[in-house]
Design a protein around this motif. Structure first.
Motif, PDB file in Angstrom:
ATOM      1  N   ALA A  91      38.408  21.240  62.381  1.00  0.00           N
ATOM      2  CA  ALA A  91      38.389  21.454  63.855  1.00  0.00           C
ATOM      3  C   ALA A  91      37.234  21.073  64.595  1.00  0.00           C
ATOM      4  O   ALA A  91      37.303  20.332  65.654  1.00  0.00           O
ATOM      5  N   TYR A  92      36.020  21.042  63.792  1.00  0.00           N
ATOM      6  CA  TYR A  92      34.687  20.472  64.482  1.00  0.00           C
ATOM      7  C   TYR A  92      34.293  19.528  63.516  1.00  0.00           C
ATOM      8  O   TYR A  92      33.631  20.194  62.328  1.00  0.00           O
ATOM      9  N   HIS A  93      34.534  18.615  63.619  1.00  0.00           N
ATOM     10  CA  HIS A  93      33.931  17.447  62.662  1.00  0.00           C
ATOM     11  C   HIS A  93      32.437  17.493  62.698  1.00  0.00           C
ATOM     12  O   HIS A  93      31.771  17.707  63.568  1.00  0.00           O
ATOM     13  N   ILE A  94      31.896  17.323  61.353  1.00  0.00           N
ATOM     14  CA  ILE A  94      30.734  17.140  61.031  1.00  0.00           C
ATOM     15  C   ILE A  94      30.219  15.834  60.750  1.00  0.00           C
ATOM     16  O   ILE A  94      31.059  15.163  59.924  1.00  0.00           O
ATOM     17  N   GLU A  95      29.564  15.184  61.477  1.00  0.00           N
ATOM     18  CA  GLU A  95      29.289  13.660  61.260  1.00  0.00           C
ATOM     19  C   GLU A  95      27.998  13.531  60.519  1.00  0.00           C
ATOM     20  O   GLU A  95      27.539  12.527  60.165  1.00  0.00           O
ATOM     21  N   ARG A  96      27.445  14.577  59.903  1.00  0.00           N
ATOM     22  CA  ARG A  96      26.047  14.448  59.222  1.00  0.00           C
ATOM     23  C   ARG A  96      25.821  15.666  58.619  1.00  0.00           C
ATOM     24  O   ARG A  96      26.246  16.757  58.668  1.00  0.00           O
ATOM     25  N   MET A  97      24.988  15.544  57.364  1.00  0.00           N
ATOM     26  CA  MET A  97      24.402  16.512  56.459  1.00  0.00           C
ATOM     27  C   MET A  97      22.829  16.285  56.566  1.00  0.00           C
ATOM     28  O   MET A  97      22.263  15.247  56.063  1.00  0.00           O
ATOM     29  N   THR A  98      22.035  17.002  56.681  1.00  0.00           N
ATOM     30  CA  THR A  98      20.630  16.983  56.962  1.00  0.00           C
ATOM     31  C   THR A  98      19.724  17.763  55.901  1.00  0.00           C
ATOM     32  O   THR A  98      18.890  17.362  55.565  1.00  0.00           O
ATOM     33  N   SER A  99      20.411  18.695  55.421  1.00  0.00           N
ATOM     34  CA  SER A  99      19.649  19.556  54.412  1.00  0.00           C
ATOM     35  C   SER A  99      20.616  20.131  53.475  1.00  0.00           C
ATOM     36  O   SER A  99      21.966  20.121  53.680  1.00  0.00           O
TER      37      SER A  99
END
Lengths: 202, 202
Positions: A91-99
């Protein structure tokens, strides 16, 4: 344990070691870095974000933002060629992984948790030590979990049945294994809705 | 079986019965219809599409298009308030479910399948009778499965680790339980990439 190999094939034992290789472009292209322990902010390694990764061993938790904040998602051994392959929710796209960090307490065979109908460990309860693609199919009263306690190991709790939607990684050695209100499930958690739960293995 | 209830609470037994309630608007609003058996085309019931649903009992397979075509996805007991809650993949959004059917052969305790490295049941093999969020963590050689055979029960195979990405529902009583090439995995299947597999329970 439910998985028999034909004689002569080797099964790697990768307990107690952690390795993840991250890339700043999709399909394992671009800048590359290998980690064997936690990373508080991948930008410090010259990455703007992570767009693909290979988990070589161990189970990890990825976070949307630096310092282990924002949406969280489980990362197990295998290949994730694009953000959509590891993002935590439809439902809520993650466009990044930072940690990201390893999950050190995971042991499939010893995972134990108790879920409670209401916050502060009140109301009906259920004891879990297996994988549950549908809590309701197992007799749980509704589509919510008010609070929960992890006695051993680590679990992923999901918003929807079938391991879909928002993920919450719950571990016996974080918060003393106690999550007494849905706001403690994760920094992005807006609701006590949990409909499937499974164990994590290293 | 890993799930103990406090005395006095009832656990519903819903084996051998199927019920799904579908809605044409999100959050269980709008037109509503209840089904206890397969539906080849929900448009015949006045629906343009299904935007939310409650699975009351049994396990079902949903399909993107009419006549059980297009992307497929597992539906287990619980509430799905929007398309994103039941769609099969992060990467390729499903905005619709047009047909669906019960899975009658699912029995968690008796699921058995064999996976093969190459098509036509050739190459290395592995026997599975459990849930595997990462095949590679269990010793499987790569990120693909060339062919597979279901001896008993039903499984969901997923493109990515952790039960993510495209889903392929595999049953012992379809195709005689034999899937000898990735094109038989599903009408939308473009690649033999399978990285996690789990059993289905009714």
């Amino acid at each position: 344990h439910g998985y028999r190999w034909i004689p002569g094939t080797a099964v790697a034992c990768d307990l107690c070691c952690f390795q993840i290789i991250v890339f700043d472009e999709e399909c394992f292209q671009g800048r590359r870095h290998e980690f064997t322990s936690e990373c508080c902010n991948v930008m410090e390694f010259g990455f703007e974000t992570v767009r693909s990764m290979k988990v070589e061993s161990g189970a990890w938790v990825g976070y949307e933002h630096a310092s282990y904040q924002g949406q969280q998602f489980i990362l197990e051994r295998g290949e994730y060629p694009q953000c959509d392959a590891f993002g935590g929710s439809n439902a809520y796209h993650i466009e990044r992984m930072t940690s990201f960090r390893p999950i050190s307490c995971a042991n499939h065979r010893e995972c134990r948790m108790t879920i409670f109908e209401r916050e502060n460990f009140l109301g009906r309860k259920g004891e879990l030590s297996d994988d549950y693609p549908s809590l309701q199919a197992m007799g749980w009263c509704n589509n919510e979990v008010g609070s929960l306690r992890i006695q051993a190991g680590a679990f992923v709790c999901y918003q929807y049945p079938g391991y879909r939607g928002y993920q919450y990684i719950m571990e016996c050695d974080r918060h003393c294994g106690e999550y007494k209100h849905f706001r403690e499930f994760g920094s992005h958690c807006q609701t006590p809705q949990i409909q499937s739960i499974r164990r994590i293995q290293q």
